[in-house]
Design a protein around this motif. Sequence first.
Motif, PDB file in Angstrom:
ATOM      1  N   ASP A  28      94.489  61.059  63.199  1.00 50.82           N
ATOM      2  CA  ASP A  28      94.644  61.223  61.759  1.00 50.82           C
ATOM      3  C   ASP A  28      95.964  60.584  61.368  1.00 50.82           C
ATOM      4  O   ASP A  28      97.037  61.030  61.775  1.00 50.82           O
ATOM      5  CB  ASP A  28      94.634  62.711  61.380  1.00 50.82           C
ATOM      6  CG  ASP A  28      94.560  62.927  59.867  1.00 50.82           C
ATOM      7  OD1 ASP A  28      94.923  61.996  59.134  1.00 50.82           O
ATOM      8  OD2 ASP A  28      94.153  64.017  59.442  1.00 50.82           O
ATOM      9  N   ASP A  29      95.906  59.526  60.583  1.00 50.36           N
ATOM     10  CA  ASP A  29      97.111  58.778  60.226  1.00 50.36           C
ATOM     11  C   ASP A  29      98.093  59.602  59.411  1.00 50.36           C
ATOM     12  O   ASP A  29      99.282  59.264  59.334  1.00 50.36           O
ATOM     13  CB  ASP A  29      96.704  57.517  59.445  1.00 50.36           C
ATOM     14  CG  ASP A  29      97.845  56.531  59.313  1.00 50.36           C
ATOM     15  OD1 ASP A  29      98.342  56.058  60.356  1.00 50.36           O
ATOM     16  OD2 ASP A  29      98.248  56.240  58.171  1.00 50.36           O
ATOM     17  N   ASP A  30      97.620  60.693  58.795  1.00 51.40           N
ATOM     18  CA  ASP A  30      98.505  61.529  57.980  1.00 51.40           C
ATOM     19  C   ASP A  30      99.233  62.591  58.788  1.00 51.40           C
ATOM     20  O   ASP A  30     100.111  63.272  58.262  1.00 51.40           O
ATOM     21  CB  ASP A  30      97.705  62.205  56.860  1.00 51.40           C
ATOM     22  CG  ASP A  30      97.159  61.196  55.866  1.00 51.40           C
ATOM     23  OD1 ASP A  30      97.878  60.235  55.552  1.00 51.40           O
ATOM     24  OD2 ASP A  30      96.001  61.355  55.433  1.00 51.40           O
ATOM     25  N   ARG A  78     101.849  63.061  61.061  1.00 58.36           N
ATOM     26  CA  ARG A  78     102.990  62.315  61.612  1.00 58.36           C
ATOM     27  C   ARG A  78     104.038  63.280  62.151  1.00 58.36           C
ATOM     28  O   ARG A  78     105.172  63.341  61.661  1.00 58.36           O
ATOM     29  CB  ARG A  78     103.587  61.403  60.541  1.00 58.36           C
ATOM     30  CG  ARG A  78     102.595  60.352  60.039  1.00 58.36           C
ATOM     31  CD  ARG A  78     103.136  59.511  58.904  1.00 58.36           C
ATOM     32  NE  ARG A  78     102.209  58.433  58.580  1.00 58.36           N
ATOM     33  CZ  ARG A  78     102.252  57.219  59.127  1.00 58.36           C
ATOM     34  NH1 ARG A  78     103.182  56.943  60.030  1.00 58.36           N
ATOM     35  NH2 ARG A  78     101.370  56.307  58.790  1.00 58.36           N
ATOM     36  N   ASN A 136      89.859  56.242  54.010  1.00 54.97           N
ATOM     37  CA  ASN A 136      90.311  56.628  52.680  1.00 54.97           C
ATOM     38  C   ASN A 136      90.553  55.373  51.837  1.00 54.97           C
ATOM     39  O   ASN A 136      91.481  54.598  52.106  1.00 54.97           O
ATOM     40  CB  ASN A 136      91.599  57.453  52.794  1.00 54.97           C
ATOM     41  CG  ASN A 136      92.092  57.947  51.452  1.00 54.97           C
ATOM     42  OD1 ASN A 136      91.380  57.869  50.449  1.00 54.97           O
ATOM     43  ND2 ASN A 136      93.311  58.456  51.416  1.00 54.97           N
ATOM     44  N   GLU A 138      90.933  62.968  48.658  1.00 56.83           N
ATOM     45  CA  GLU A 138      90.727  61.621  49.166  1.00 56.83           C
ATOM     46  C   GLU A 138      89.306  61.175  48.836  1.00 56.83           C
ATOM     47  O   GLU A 138      88.399  62.001  48.692  1.00 56.83           O
ATOM     48  CB  GLU A 138      90.957  61.565  50.680  1.00 56.83           C
ATOM     49  CG  GLU A 138      92.369  61.947  51.104  1.00 56.83           C
ATOM     50  CD  GLU A 138      92.547  61.978  52.617  1.00 56.83           C
ATOM     51  OE1 GLU A 138      93.690  61.833  53.072  1.00 56.83           O
ATOM     52  OE2 GLU A 138      91.526  62.149  53.328  1.00 56.83           O
ATOM     53  N   TYR A 156     100.478  67.255  56.900  1.00 53.33           N
ATOM     54  CA  TYR A 156      99.100  66.762  56.901  1.00 53.33           C
ATOM     55  C   TYR A 156      98.785  65.853  55.707  1.00 53.33           C
ATOM     56  O   TYR A 156      97.644  65.733  55.278  1.00 53.33           O
ATOM     57  CB  TYR A 156      98.111  67.923  56.963  1.00 53.33           C
ATOM     58  CG  TYR A 156      98.305  68.765  58.202  1.00 53.33           C
ATOM     59  CD1 TYR A 156      97.786  68.367  59.427  1.00 53.33           C
ATOM     60  CD2 TYR A 156      99.060  69.937  58.164  1.00 53.33           C
ATOM     61  CE1 TYR A 156      97.998  69.111  60.579  1.00 53.33           C
ATOM     62  CE2 TYR A 156      99.276  70.696  59.315  1.00 53.33           C
ATOM     63  CZ  TYR A 156      98.744  70.266  60.508  1.00 53.33           C
ATOM     64  OH  TYR A 156      98.955  71.003  61.645  1.00 53.33           O
ATOM     65  N   GLY A 157      99.854  65.239  55.157  1.00 52.41           N
ATOM     66  CA  GLY A 157      99.658  64.231  54.125  1.00 52.41           C
ATOM     67  C   GLY A 157      99.641  64.737  52.702  1.00 52.41           C
ATOM     68  O   GLY A 157      99.545  63.926  51.768  1.00 52.41           O
ATOM     69  N   LYS A 215      95.238  67.903  48.847  1.00 57.81           N
ATOM     70  CA  LYS A 215      95.236  66.449  48.692  1.00 57.81           C
ATOM     71  C   LYS A 215      93.796  65.979  48.653  1.00 57.81           C
ATOM     72  O   LYS A 215      93.010  66.279  49.557  1.00 57.81           O
ATOM     73  CB  LYS A 215      95.977  65.783  49.853  1.00 57.81           C
ATOM     74  CG  LYS A 215      95.945  64.261  49.795  1.00 57.81           C
ATOM     75  CD  LYS A 215      96.583  63.651  51.029  1.00 57.81           C
ATOM     76  CE  LYS A 215      96.499  62.118  50.982  1.00 57.81           C
ATOM     77  NZ  LYS A 215      97.077  61.495  52.197  1.00 57.81           N
ATOM     78  N   ASP A 227      90.355  57.641  60.190  1.00 56.28           N
ATOM     79  CA  ASP A 227      90.512  58.941  60.846  1.00 56.28           C
ATOM     80  C   ASP A 227      89.323  59.179  61.772  1.00 56.28           C
ATOM     81  O   ASP A 227      88.172  58.931  61.396  1.00 56.28           O
ATOM     82  CB  ASP A 227      90.593  60.068  59.823  1.00 56.28           C
ATOM     83  CG  ASP A 227      91.861  59.974  58.971  1.00 56.28           C
ATOM     84  OD1 ASP A 227      92.807  59.298  59.400  1.00 56.28           O
ATOM     85  OD2 ASP A 227      91.887  60.580  57.887  1.00 56.28           O
ATOM     86  N   HIS A 259      94.203  55.048  50.172  1.00 49.64           N
ATOM     87  CA  HIS A 259      95.450  54.835  50.917  1.00 49.64           C
ATOM     88  C   HIS A 259      95.138  54.324  52.324  1.00 49.64           C
ATOM     89  O   HIS A 259      94.495  55.014  53.110  1.00 49.64           O
ATOM     90  CB  HIS A 259      96.245  56.154  50.998  1.00 49.64           C
ATOM     91  CG  HIS A 259      97.530  56.030  51.754  1.00 49.64           C
ATOM     92  ND1 HIS A 259      98.610  55.333  51.276  1.00 49.64           N
ATOM     93  CD2 HIS A 259      97.902  56.515  52.969  1.00 49.64           C
ATOM     94  CE1 HIS A 259      99.600  55.394  52.146  1.00 49.64           C
ATOM     95  NE2 HIS A 259      99.198  56.103  53.186  1.00 49.64           N
TER      96      HIS A 259
END
Length: 314
Positions: free
Chosen positions: A282-284, A286, A247, A219, A208-209, A217, A256, A250
């Motif tokens: 959600d780009d995080d 992956r 964010n 942000e 989850y980044g 994390k 998101d 980044h």
Amino acid sequence: MKKFNWLLMLCILACFTVKAQDDSMKKLREEAAGKIKNAEKDTTGRLWKTGGTFGLTFNQGSLTNWAAGGDKLSLSMLATVNAHANFNKGKHNWDNNVDLAYGYVNTTSLGTRKSDDRIDITSKYGYEIAKNWYASALFNLRTQFTEGYLYPTDSTREFVSKFFSPAYIILSPGVDFKPNDEFSLFMSPFTGRWVVVMDDTLSAKGAYGVDTGKHVKSEFGAYVSATWNKEILKNVVYKTKLELFSNYKHNPGNIDIFWTNIIALKVNKWLSANISMDMIYDDDVRVFENKETGALGPRLQVKQTIGVGLTATF
């Protein structure tokens, strides 16, 4: 002559009696009207408005000697709770909402799997600075109850989530546009968001980044939240909540998205049907494999449910 005098006195006395009765009845009506107005004022002047709904959906299916094939037995259950407590006094407005859901599906061939799992808590305070505009502060927590898995094949599963792994926490000052009780648009260019992964196994993978081995994390970015709750047809209510976050630290262009949609059809006092669709990008996250390249990356996540069951309003 004497009889006439007696009749005249009786008529005068009767007139006074009727007049007195009219005055008494008028006074009673005025007093009753005053009491009713006071009662209405007390009722509509409540500072807190609380309430919510509880839903329980249960589905069962079985097949015996069914030529077309299928699972011999399937069972599913979904429980939902949506509760609110809203404060309103003068220019002050404070809305609190809790949205909970949990569901399971059991089939003969696939066993037991989770179908829904959601904890979503929002608290928003606003002070009216202009008509329909509020200077506001918002807190949101979103996580889940139990462990979650991905199923690459029917016989294997991969552990990917649990309570507070992940959890998303948002603290956001901003402005809120509320033209009525049905719609709200909250906007903030300065929002703090924390992604929490408390499980050591997931943290070690950088899920989850979060940085590998870390549990939190942080942000910083822009945040928009729009909610709409409207009876679009008789006994048909549409509820939607769209959240967008960019964010600054980044890839600010990768926004998101968290979007929840529910259509509730009320059959009677206790029975209802619900159609829901949740979409997340959600780009995080992956963890999804591209079948053409084999690479892992983010994907649009879609969850859709249909159910008929018991609904209680409180």
